[in-house]
Design a protein around this motif. Structure first.
Motif, mmCIF file in Angstrom:
data_model
loop_
_atom_site.group_PDB
_atom_site.id
_atom_site.type_symbol
_atom_site.label_atom_id
_atom_site.label_comp_id
_atom_site.label_asym_id
_atom_site.label_seq_id
_atom_site.Cartn_x
_atom_site.Cartn_y
_atom_site.Cartn_z
ATOM 1 N N GLN A 102 58.594 56.871 -32.888
ATOM 2 C CA GLN A 102 59.940 56.352 -33.158
ATOM 3 C C GLN A 102 60.129 56.435 -34.661
ATOM 4 O O GLN A 102 59.435 55.758 -35.408
ATOM 5 C CB GLN A 102 60.068 54.893 -32.683
ATOM 6 C CG GLN A 102 61.425 54.284 -32.991
ATOM 7 C CD GLN A 102 61.516 52.822 -32.543
ATOM 8 O OE1 GLN A 102 60.633 52.327 -31.844
ATOM 9 N NE2 GLN A 102 62.575 52.153 -32.950
ATOM 10 N N VAL A 154 53.239 53.581 -29.688
ATOM 11 C CA VAL A 154 54.462 54.122 -30.265
ATOM 12 C C VAL A 154 54.266 53.999 -31.768
ATOM 13 O O VAL A 154 54.011 52.901 -32.261
ATOM 14 C CB VAL A 154 55.696 53.296 -29.851
ATOM 15 C CG1 VAL A 154 56.957 53.870 -30.478
ATOM 16 C CG2 VAL A 154 55.811 53.205 -28.348
ATOM 17 N N ILE A 180 63.178 57.070 -28.871
ATOM 18 C CA ILE A 180 61.718 57.043 -28.861
ATOM 19 C C ILE A 180 61.278 58.346 -28.192
ATOM 20 O O ILE A 180 61.686 58.653 -27.068
ATOM 21 C CB ILE A 180 61.180 55.807 -28.116
ATOM 22 C CG1 ILE A 180 61.613 54.532 -28.870
ATOM 23 C CG2 ILE A 180 59.651 55.872 -27.996
ATOM 24 C CD1 ILE A 180 61.245 53.240 -28.179
ATOM 25 N N LYS A 189 53.273 49.004 -30.503
ATOM 26 C CA LYS A 189 54.047 49.732 -31.498
ATOM 27 C C LYS A 189 53.422 49.535 -32.866
ATOM 28 O O LYS A 189 53.321 48.406 -33.362
ATOM 29 C CB LYS A 189 55.503 49.242 -31.483
ATOM 30 C CG LYS A 189 56.156 49.416 -30.118
ATOM 31 C CD LYS A 189 57.635 49.106 -30.165
ATOM 32 C CE LYS A 189 58.413 50.243 -30.767
ATOM 33 N NZ LYS A 189 59.873 49.974 -30.719
#
Ligand code: C2E
Ligand code: CA
Ligand code: CA
Length: 645
Positions: free
Chosen positions: A616, A594, A404, A560
Motif C-alpha cells: 500500500q 501489507v 492495496i 501492516k
C-alpha cells in the motif's frame, strides 16, 4: 434602658471559636476568605462593644456617661460595618465584571454614607440615641437604623436573584436561609427592643458561611494536604481579577497509573505526598497545588520561576523513595505566564491540558515554556474541534480510498478507507491532526460510524454489482477509543446489514496501541466480530513496543508494516536487518503482510524479493475520492503492466 444581652454573649463565644479555628487551619488568601476574615473580626468587635455597652448601661450609676457614650458610638460604627461586610461577601461570590462591581459598590456605599453621617451627628442631635441623666434612650432616627439593616438584606437578595446563574445552588440556598434568619432576628428585635439580637444574627450568618462556603478542607487535597484544583482555580481567579502578573509551573508525573499499579495505591499516594511536600517547601504555603491526581502546580512571581524550575529539575534528577525501592520519576513541566498566556480560568485549563498532552507524546524532558505558537496551536485545536463537530453533524467528512496491491496477483485487490476533512478557512486538515483530537473528545466513534457507512454504500453501489473490478474488501481503521466501547458489535453489524454487505468484505484495522491499552476488550471484540465473519489487520506494526506475541494471541488476518518502518528499512542499515528479520518471522508464522509507504518501483521489488504479499503506497496509488478511485482501479486492473502514476 436595660438590655438583655445573653444572646450576644453566646454569639460572642461562637464567633470566637470560629476565629480560633479559622486561624488554626491553613486558609487560602482568596478574595472570599479575606472578606470573610474582615466580617468575622468586625462582627466580634461589634459584639464585644454591644455587650460592654449593655453592661455599662446596666451600671450607669458607677460608669461615667462619657464612657457609655463612647461604647454606644463604637458599637453603632461596627454594626454598620458588619452589614457592609456581609454585602461585600455576597458581591464577591457573585463574580461581577468590573462595571457591575462599580454599581454594586455604589449601591452599598450610598446608604452607608447616610448611616455614618447620621451616626457622626448623633452625639449632637441625638439621632439614633441620646443620653439623659446618664440613661440611654432611643432617638428619633432609631428606626432609620432598622431601615438600614433591612436595606442591606434587600440588596443581598437583589444580588442573589440577579446573579443566580453564577452563584451555585448550595451557596444560594445558604444565603437565602441566613438572610431569612437574620430578617426574623431583626423583626423580633424591632418589637422587643430590650433583647439584643444583632450579633446573634451575625453569628448565624458567620457559622453558616464558615461551614458551607469557607470550609478550608474544600480547598485541600486529601492525599498531600496541599491545595487542590479548586484552590488553584480560586487563586488564579483572584490574581487575574486583580490584574496581577505571575507564572504557573505545572508538573505532570508521567507514569502515575503504572506506578500505582506497580506499587499499590497506598504507596503511590505516599510518593505523591512526598512530591507535594517537596514542592510545598519550595514554593511556599499558598502557592502549591495538586490539580489532578498526577499533576502539580506551583505559582510564582515572574522573577523567580526559573530558580524554582531549576530546583524541581535537580530534585527530579535524583531518586524518590517508595517503600524500599528507589525510583526516578518521569515528568513533564509546562510553564505559563499570566495574563500573557491566559486571561481566564477555562483558558488556563484548556491550554494546560493541551500542552501537557503534547508533552506526554514527546520524549523531550525540557520544560515547555508557553509561547505564541503553542497558544495558536491550542486555538487551532479548538477550531478543529468545532469544524469536526459540524462535519459530523452535516456528514461532510469525506472518505478517500487508497489501493492495496497484491504482489502475487499483480492487481489492486483491496482498499483502505481514510477520512478527509476540509474547511473553508483552514483548508485541508490532515487526519494526523484531527484524528487524535477526535479520539480525545470521543468524536471518533461517530466518525468511525460515518466512515463505515460510506464504505458499505461504496461496496453496495460499485463493488457487489461489479465483482470484475477485483476488489475483495475494504479496510476500515478502528481507534482505541472505539475499541473501548462495550458494544462495538452493535455499532458495526447493523450498518453492514443495512447495505447487505457480506462481513467478509470488511477488514477492521486495529493498532498496536489498542492492543497495549485495551487488550481484554480488544480480544472480546475480535471474538464477537470474528464470529460474525469480520477479519482484522494489525495496523502500524513497528511503531509501538508491541512484539510478535500479540500476533499469536490475537487472530489477525494480516499485519501492516508502518510506513516509517518501511522508510527506515531503506534508509538505515541496522533497521534493514531488524525489519528484514521481523518479516521473516511473520512469514514463518504464516501471517500475510501489507507494506505501507512504498513510493518507488525499487522499493516494491525489494519487498517482493522478501516475500511480502501486499503493498500500500503512493507507487500503486494515493488515497482518492470514490469516483476517481473507481476510475483508477478500472484502469489499473485492466492494464496491470503499466502500473504506477
Ligand atoms: P494509517 O492507518 O497508517 O493510514 C495510512 C497512511 O499512510 C495514510 O495517511 C496514507 O495516506 C499514508 N500513505 C500511504 N501510502 C503512502 C506513501 O507511499 N507515502 C506517504 N507519504 N504516505 C502514504 P493519512 O490518510 O494521512 O492518515 C493518517 C492516519 O490517520 C492513518 O494512518 C490512520 O491512523 C488515521 N486515520 C485516517 N482515517 C481514519 C479513520 O477514518 N479512522 C481512524 N480511526 N483513523 C483514521
Ligand atoms: Ca490504517
Ligand atoms: Ca498504518
Amino acid at each position: 434602658m436595660q438590655f438583655n444581652y445573653s444572646f450576644e454573649v453566646a454569639s460572642l463565644l461562637f464567633m470566637l471559636l470560629i476565629l480560633i479555628h479559622f486561624m488554626a487551619v491553613r486558609q487560602f488568601p482568596t478574595a472570599k476568605t479575606r472578606v470573610f476574615r474582615a466580617l468575622l473580626i468586625v462582627s466580634i468587635a461589634e459584639c464585644v462593644f454591644n455587650v460592654l455597652s449593655s453592661i455599662g448601661l446596666a451600671n450607669a450609676e458607677f460608669v461615667p456617661q462619657i464612657v457609655n457614650e463612647v461604647l454606644a458610638f463604637v458599637f453603632f460604627a461596627f454594626e454598620g460595618l458588619s452589614l457592609l461586610m456581609i454585602y461585600k461577601y455576597t458581591v464577591v461570590i457573585s463574580e461581577l465584571d468590573p462595571k457591575q462591581k462599580k454599581w454594586a459598590a455604589l449601591a452599598g456605599l450610598i446608604p452607608a454614607v447616610f448611616f455614618y453621617v447620621f451616626l457622626l451627628l448623633t452625639p449632637f442631635i441625638g439621632f439614633y440615641y441620646y443620653f439623659q441623666d446618664g440613661v440611654y434612650h432611643q432617638g428619633r432616627g432609631a428606626n432609620f437604623g432598622y431601615f438600614y439593616v433591612m436595606l442591606f438584606f434587600a440588596l443581598n437578595f437583589v444580588m442573589l436573584i440577579a446573579r443566580r446563574k453564577v452563584i451555585n445552588m448550595r451557596e444560594r440556598n445558604i444565603i437565602y436561609f441566613y438572610t431569612a434568619t437574620a430578617f426574623i432576628a431583626i423583626i423580633v428585635q424591632y418589637f422587643n427592643r430590650t433583647i439584643l439580637l444583632s450579633s446573634f444574627g451575625n453569628s448565624v450568618i458567620i457559622i453558616m458561611v464558615y461551614l458551607a462556603m469557607q470550609n478550608p478542607n474544600d480547598l485541600l487535597d486529601t492525599v498531600t494536604g496541599i491545595g487542590n484544583e479548586a484552590a488553584l482555580e480560586l487563586q488564579l481567579k483572584d490574581a487575574l481579577g486583580r490584574s496581577q502578573e505571575g507564572t504557573v509551573i505545572v508538573i505532570k508525573i508521567r507514569q502515575y497509573q503504572q506506578m500505582n499499579m506497580l506499587f499499590g495505591t497506598e504507596n503511590g499516594n505516599m510518593l505523591m505526598e512526598e512530591v507535594g511536600q517537596y514542592l510545598f517547601n519550595l514554593g511556599g504555603k499558598f502557592h502549591v497545588f495538586r490539580s489532578e491526581s498526577d499533576t502539580f502546580a506551583v505559582l510564582s512571581d515572574k522573577g523567580h520561576y526559573r530558580g524554582i524550575v531549576k530546583s524541581i529539575e535537580d530534585r527530579f534528577a535524583e531518586e524518590w523513595r517508595i517503600e524500599e525501592n528507589h525510583i526516578l520519576i518521569d515528568y513533564a513541566i509546562v510553564i505559563m505566564h499570566y495574563p500573557k498566556d491566559f486571561k481566564s480560568i477555562p483558558e488556563f485549563f484548556g491550554i494546560k491540558s493541551y500542552l501537557l498532552s503534547a508533552a506526554s507524546g514527546s520524549a523531550v524532558k525540557d520544560p515547555i515554556e508557553t509561547d505564541e505558537k503553542m497558544i495558536e496551536g491550542y486555538y487551532r485545536q479548538n477550531k478543529i474541534e468545532m469544524i469536526l463537530e459540524r462535519a459530523i453533524r452535516e456528514r461532510s467528512i469525506q472518505v478517500y480510498y487508497q489501493p492495496i496491491y497484491s504482489l502475487q496477483e499483480k492487481r489492486i485487490v483491496s482498499l483502505e478507507a481514510l477520512s478527509r476533512l476540509f474547511d473553508e478557512e483552514l483548508g485541508y486538515i490532515p487526519p494526523s491532526e484531527f484524528i487524535p483530537i477526535a479520539e480525545k473528545n470521543g468524536d471518533i466513534v461517530r466518525i468511525g460510524e460515518i466512515v463505515l457507512e460510506e464504505c458499505c454504500k461504496f461496496l453496495s453501489k460499485h463493488v457487489l454489482s461489479n465483482m470484475s473490478l477485483g476488489i475483495r474488501s475494504i479496510q476500515v481503521n478502528i481507534s482505541v477509543a472505539q475499541c473501548m466501547q462495550q458494544n462495538l458489535k452493535e455499532a458495526i453489524l447493523p450498518i453492514l446489514q443495512k447495505y447487505h454487505i457480506p462481513s467478509s468484505m470488511i477488514v477492521l484495522e486495529l493498532t498496536e496501541s489498542t492492543a497495549i491499552n485495551a487488550p481484554v476488550l480488544m480480544e472480546h471484540h475480535m471474538k464477537e466480530l470474528g464470529n460474525a465473519g469480520i477479519s482484522f489487520a494489525m495496523d502500524d506494526y513497528g511503531t509501538g513496543n508491541a512484539n510478535c506475541s500479540y500476533l499469536v494471541r490475537f487472530p489477525f488476518r494480516e499485519v501492516k508494516i508502518d510506513r516509517e518502518m518501511t522508510w527506515a528499512y531503506f534508509n538505515n542499515e541496522t533497521a534493514r536487518v531488524v525489519i528484514g528479520n521481523e518479516i521473516k518471522t511473520m512469514q514463518k508464522l504464516g501471517i500475510p503482510m501489507v507494506v505501507e509507504g512504498v513510493e518507488k518501483l525499487e522499493q516494491s521489488e525489494e519487498m517482493e524479493r522478501l516475500g511480502v504479499e501486499y503493498i500500500q503506497g503512493y507507487y500503486y496509488g494515493r488515497p482518492l475520492p470514490e469516483m476517481e478511485c473507481l476510475r483508477y482501479i478500472r484502469n489499473f486492473n485492466s492494464t496491470p503492466e503499466d502500473y504506477g502514476r
